[in-house]
Design an enzyme around this catalytic site. Sequence first.
Site, PDB file in Angstrom:
ATOM      1  N   ASP A  39       0.773  -1.127   0.126  1.00  0.00           N
ATOM      2  CA  ASP A  39      -0.065   0.014  -0.069  1.00  0.00           C
ATOM      3  C   ASP A  39       0.802   1.081  -0.039  1.00  0.00           C
ATOM      4  O   ASP A  39       1.977   1.251   0.551  1.00  0.00           O
ATOM      5  CB  ASP A  39      -0.871   0.027   1.340  1.00  0.00           C
ATOM      6  N   GLY A  40       0.292   2.241  -0.519  1.00  0.00           N
ATOM      7  CA  GLY A  40       1.115   3.709  -0.541  1.00  0.00           C
ATOM      8  C   GLY A  40       1.546   4.101  -1.886  1.00  0.00           C
ATOM      9  O   GLY A  40       2.101   5.010  -1.940  1.00  0.00           O
ATOM     10  N   ASN A  41       1.278   3.428  -3.020  1.00  0.00           N
ATOM     11  CA  ASN A  41       1.828   3.997  -4.332  1.00  0.00           C
ATOM     12  C   ASN A  41       1.450   5.393  -4.646  1.00  0.00           C
ATOM     13  O   ASN A  41       1.993   6.006  -5.306  1.00  0.00           O
ATOM     14  CB  ASN A  41       1.314   2.982  -5.410  1.00  0.00           C
ATOM     15  N   GLY A  42      -0.101   5.613  -4.229  1.00  0.00           N
ATOM     16  CA  GLY A  42      -0.852   6.689  -4.690  1.00  0.00           C
ATOM     17  C   GLY A  42      -0.084   7.809  -3.916  1.00  0.00           C
ATOM     18  O   GLY A  42       0.260   8.876  -4.510  1.00  0.00           O
TER      19      GLY A  42
ATOM     20  N   HIS B   8       2.347   3.532  -9.279  1.00  0.00           N
ATOM     21  CA  HIS B   8       2.233   2.087  -9.147  1.00  0.00           C
ATOM     22  C   HIS B   8       3.370   1.645 -10.088  1.00  0.00           C
ATOM     23  O   HIS B   8       3.829   0.500  -9.931  1.00  0.00           O
ATOM     24  CB  HIS B   8       0.843   1.907 -10.152  1.00  0.00           C
TER      25      HIS B   8
ATOM     26  N   THR C  43     -10.623  -6.755  -4.846  1.00  0.00           N
ATOM     27  CA  THR C  43     -12.143  -6.432  -5.580  1.00  0.00           C
ATOM     28  C   THR C  43     -12.944  -5.193  -5.424  1.00  0.00           C
ATOM     29  O   THR C  43     -13.459  -4.863  -6.176  1.00  0.00           O
ATOM     30  CB  THR C  43     -13.096  -7.651  -4.888  1.00  0.00           C
TER      31      THR C  43
ATOM     32  N   LEU D  54      10.927 -20.727  -4.650  1.00  0.00           N
ATOM     33  CA  LEU D  54       9.917 -19.818  -4.069  1.00  0.00           C
ATOM     34  C   LEU D  54       8.652 -19.687  -5.212  1.00  0.00           C
ATOM     35  O   LEU D  54       8.445 -19.637  -6.220  1.00  0.00           O
ATOM     36  CB  LEU D  54      10.628 -18.579  -4.319  1.00  0.00           C
TER      37      LEU D  54
ATOM     38  N   ARG E  69       2.165  -4.753   6.261  1.00  0.00           N
ATOM     39  CA  ARG E  69       1.231  -3.920   5.590  1.00  0.00           C
ATOM     40  C   ARG E  69       2.308  -2.639   5.504  1.00  0.00           C
ATOM     41  O   ARG E  69       2.551  -2.053   6.441  1.00  0.00           O
ATOM     42  CB  ARG E  69      -0.247  -3.542   6.082  1.00  0.00           C
TER      43      ARG E  69
ATOM     44  N   ARG F 250      -5.268  -1.762   8.730  1.00  0.00           N
ATOM     45  CA  ARG F 250      -6.461  -2.425   8.417  1.00  0.00           C
ATOM     46  C   ARG F 250      -5.970  -3.639   7.358  1.00  0.00           C
ATOM     47  O   ARG F 250      -4.964  -3.545   6.775  1.00  0.00           O
ATOM     48  CB  ARG F 250      -7.252  -1.544   8.017  1.00  0.00           C
TER      49      ARG F 250
HETATM   50  C1  IPE Z   1      -5.393  -2.797  -0.330  1.00  0.00           C
HETATM   51  O1  IPE Z   1      -5.024  -1.248  -0.381  1.00  0.00           O
HETATM   52  C2  IPE Z   1      -5.145  -3.455  -1.541  1.00  0.00           C
HETATM   53  C3  IPE Z   1      -3.982  -3.604  -2.177  1.00  0.00           C
HETATM   54  C4  IPE Z   1      -2.927  -3.187  -1.680  1.00  0.00           C
HETATM   55  C5  IPE Z   1      -4.083  -4.184  -3.432  1.00  0.00           C
HETATM   56  P1  IPE Z   1      -6.152  -0.378  -0.475  1.00  0.00           P
HETATM   57  O2  IPE Z   1      -5.470   0.852  -0.707  1.00  0.00           O
HETATM   58  O3  IPE Z   1      -7.104  -0.594  -1.835  1.00  0.00           O
HETATM   59  O4  IPE Z   1      -6.848  -0.402   0.861  1.00  0.00           O
HETATM   60  P2  IPE Z   1      -7.833   0.600   1.546  1.00  0.00           P
HETATM   61  O5  IPE Z   1      -8.918   1.167   0.649  1.00  0.00           O
HETATM   62  O6  IPE Z   1      -6.837   1.701   2.024  1.00  0.00           O
HETATM   63  O7  IPE Z   1      -8.411  -0.239   2.327  1.00  0.00           O
HETATM   64  C1  IPE Z   2      -1.410   0.330  -3.403  1.00  0.00           C
HETATM   65  O1  IPE Z   2      -1.306   1.631  -3.529  1.00  0.00           O
HETATM   66  C2  IPE Z   2      -1.779  -0.482  -4.806  1.00  0.00           C
HETATM   67  C3  IPE Z   2      -2.994  -0.566  -4.827  1.00  0.00           C
HETATM   68  C4  IPE Z   2      -4.082  -0.916  -4.182  1.00  0.00           C
HETATM   69  C5  IPE Z   2      -3.259  -1.408  -6.491  1.00  0.00           C
HETATM   70  P1  IPE Z   2      -2.401   2.760  -3.276  1.00  0.00           P
HETATM   71  O2  IPE Z   2      -3.004   3.050  -4.941  1.00  0.00           O
HETATM   72  O3  IPE Z   2      -3.667   1.993  -2.359  1.00  0.00           O
HETATM   73  O4  IPE Z   2      -1.850   3.823  -2.693  1.00  0.00           O
HETATM   74  P2  IPE Z   2      -2.450   4.851  -1.780  1.00  0.00           P
HETATM   75  O5  IPE Z   2      -3.107   4.176  -0.382  1.00  0.00           O
HETATM   76  O6  IPE Z   2      -3.502   5.803  -2.520  1.00  0.00           O
HETATM   77  O7  IPE Z   2      -1.234   5.711  -1.252  1.00  0.00           O
HETATM   78 MG    MG Z   3      -4.200   2.535  -0.481  1.00  0.00          MG
END
Ligand code: IPE
Ligand code: IPE
Ligand code: MG
Length: 248
Positions: A28-31, A45, A74, A139, A196, A202
Site C-alpha cells: 500500500d501507498g503507491n498513490g 504504481h 475486489t 519460491l 502492511r 487495517r
Molecule cells: C489494499 O489497499 C489493496 C491492495 C494493496 C491491492 P487499498 O489501498 O485498496 O486499501 P484501503 O482502501 O486503504 O483499505
Molecule cells: C496500493 O497503493 C496499490 C493498489 C491498491 C493497487 P494505493 O494505490 O492504494 O496507494 P494509496 O493508498 O492511495 O497511497
Molecule cells: Mg491504498
Amino acid sequence: MTASDREAALLEAVRAQPVPEHVAIIMDGNGRWATGRGLPRIAGHREGVKAARGIVRAADALGLRFLTLYAFSTENWSRPLDEVSMLMNLLERSVHAELPEFMARNARLRVLGQTRRVPLGVRRGIDHVVHETRNNTGLTVLMAFNYGGRDELLDAFRALARQVQAGELKPEDITEKDVSGALYTADVPDPDLLIRTSGEMRISNFLLWQIAYTELLVTPVLWPDFGASDLYQAVAEFQKRTRRFGRV
Ligand code: IPE
Ligand code: IPE
Ligand code: MG
C-alpha cells in the site's frame, strides 16, 4: 560499511535463524508516494512494480517458500476508470516481463482471486506465466489479483455446499481442513507474517481465514520505498516475537 554491505550483513544475520515459511504483503501507498512528489498516481504504481520485483528477489535470497503480494482487490474496481485500466495494463506487462527471471530462479507464480472476471488480455498474459512456471520448485509467489477475502470464503462455502448437496459430505463432518482446502490458497500454509506498508492499520479484505494466527507488522514506509533491507528487518522483528497460539 556501504548500504549494500549492511544489507548483506542483515541478510546473513536473519538467515542464521529460522525464517518464516510464508510472508504476505499488503503493498500500500503507491498513490501517496506519487502525489507527494507531484506525480500522477500511476507513476506510483510503476515504482510499486519495481519494488515488488526487488521484494521477490529478497524473498528468494531469504529462502522463503511462499510470498503473497496483494496487487489488486475486489474493491479496487471502484477507483477511477483510467487508474483501473492503467493498473491492469501495467500488471499484465510486468508479470509478462518477469517470466525469464522466474525461470532463472526456479520460482513459480500462482494467482489468488477470480481471474475470470479480469479483462481477457490481462488474464491470458498472467495465465501464460502461471502455466510456464507451474513445475518450478523454488519460491512460490502468490499474486492476489482481483482478490477479496469474502469472495474467497463465499466460493469455498459454495463448493462445500455443493459437496453436501451431492451427498459427498455431511455438514457435521466439515473440518477446518475442508474449509482451508476449498480456498484459493489450498495446499499453501497460512502466512506466518503479514506486512502492511504505508501505515494503515487495517486488513482491507485480505486472507480473512488464513491470518487467524499470523503475526502482523505495519510499517510507515510507502510501498515504492520498501526495499530488500525493509523485508529483512521485518523478518528480524518476526524472529524476536513469541507465537503463543493461545497457550501460555
Ligand atoms: C489494499 O489497499 C489493496 C491492495 C494493496 C491491492 P487499498 O489501498 O485498496 O486499501 P484501503 O482502501 O486503504 O483499505
Ligand atoms: C496500493 O497503493 C496499490 C493498489 C491498491 C493497487 P494505493 O494505490 O492504494 O496507494 P494509496 O493508498 O492511495 O497511497
Ligand atoms: Mg491504498
